[in-house]
Design an enzyme around this catalytic site. Sequence first.
Site, PDB file in Angstrom:
ATOM      1  N   VAL A 103       2.290   5.976   5.871  1.00  0.00           N
ATOM      2  CA  VAL A 103       3.655   5.478   5.759  1.00  0.00           C
ATOM      3  C   VAL A 103       3.569   3.992   5.433  1.00  0.00           C
ATOM      4  O   VAL A 103       2.727   3.278   5.993  1.00  0.00           O
ATOM      5  CB  VAL A 103       4.451   5.688   7.064  1.00  0.00           C
ATOM      6  CG1 VAL A 103       5.867   5.128   6.925  1.00  0.00           C
ATOM      7  CG2 VAL A 103       4.500   7.161   7.432  1.00  0.00           C
ATOM      8  N   CYS A 104       4.411   3.543   4.514  1.00  0.00           N
ATOM      9  CA  CYS A 104       4.518   2.131   4.186  1.00  0.00           C
ATOM     10  C   CYS A 104       3.155   1.575   3.761  1.00  0.00           C
ATOM     11  O   CYS A 104       2.413   2.212   3.015  1.00  0.00           O
ATOM     12  CB  CYS A 104       5.112   1.388   5.384  1.00  0.00           C
ATOM     13  SG  CYS A 104       5.788  -0.248   5.021  1.00  0.00           S
ATOM     14  N   THR A 105       2.787   0.400   4.256  1.00  0.00           N
ATOM     15  CA  THR A 105       1.524  -0.219   3.848  1.00  0.00           C
ATOM     16  C   THR A 105       0.298   0.408   4.490  1.00  0.00           C
ATOM     17  O   THR A 105      -0.828   0.013   4.191  1.00  0.00           O
ATOM     18  CB  THR A 105       1.539  -1.726   4.163  1.00  0.00           C
ATOM     19  OG1 THR A 105       1.880  -1.915   5.544  1.00  0.00           O
ATOM     20  CG2 THR A 105       2.549  -2.445   3.289  1.00  0.00           C
ATOM     21  N   THR A 123       4.053   3.273  -1.491  1.00  0.00           N
ATOM     22  CA  THR A 123       3.967   2.329  -0.384  1.00  0.00           C
ATOM     23  C   THR A 123       5.252   1.510  -0.370  1.00  0.00           C
ATOM     24  O   THR A 123       6.182   1.788  -1.137  1.00  0.00           O
ATOM     25  CB  THR A 123       2.718   1.441  -0.519  1.00  0.00           C
ATOM     26  OG1 THR A 123       2.542   0.669   0.676  1.00  0.00           O
ATOM     27  CG2 THR A 123       2.805   0.499  -1.706  1.00  0.00           C
ATOM     28  N   GLY A 153       7.127   5.868   1.478  1.00  0.00           N
ATOM     29  CA  GLY A 153       7.416   4.478   1.141  1.00  0.00           C
ATOM     30  C   GLY A 153       7.633   3.636   2.387  1.00  0.00           C
ATOM     31  O   GLY A 153       7.119   3.928   3.458  1.00  0.00           O
TER      32      GLY A 153
END
Length: 231
Positions: A103-105, A123, A153
Amino acid sequence: MTDAPFHIGFVLFPGITQLDFTGPLQVLHRLPGARVHLASKTLDPLPSDCGLDLVPNTTFDACPQLDLICVPGGFGVDDAMRDAAVTGFLKAQAEAARYVASVCTGAFVLGAAGLLAGKRATTHWAYHGDFATVGAVPVKARVVRDGAVFTGGGVTAGIDFALTIAAEIAGEDVAWAIQLSLEYDPAPPFDSGTPDRVPETVRSGVDARYAPRLAAFREALRDAGFSPSDS
């Protein structure tokens, strides 16, 4: 999905964005047969990005083989990318895991472990410019699947990611039921969830606040052996 336990693991480290972790956790722990493992180097509490301490329930060494392994993001990815214990755990687990996710970074930690080479992935929007650095094929989307690799993202996209993979694991009826039980029916007061839909004054202000953060992140990428864009 059978009656056998389905082992879900989250990799925890200091500086995680808690919603990257707790959003998917709230969805995935409801899967039939789910066994959730919150894995870190030690069992010591870990600070998140908002004052909420997170408590692992297993160490990397003691963690069983996982069916699904997920890496949240947050400013702590800078150190996680450079931590051989984190990347080594991911590499070892990914060899037999059914699904590898972020998830995300957190996607950059997967990349640092060599798990995104040639994979379509997503990301947080602010970090897409450096994403190819770790071998990913960047896709701007809320959720991206490439084979057994699922990526979400930025931050809130973790809920969408979790529902998507829940449907893959247990079927759409289960995923629908989880979404209904959580009353996940987003209706945000502002249409500003992506940089393409905000006024330039808002975007420029956010970009300015991210600039020092991205500079520190790119330094961490260099330390991890990658060559960021510096754009």
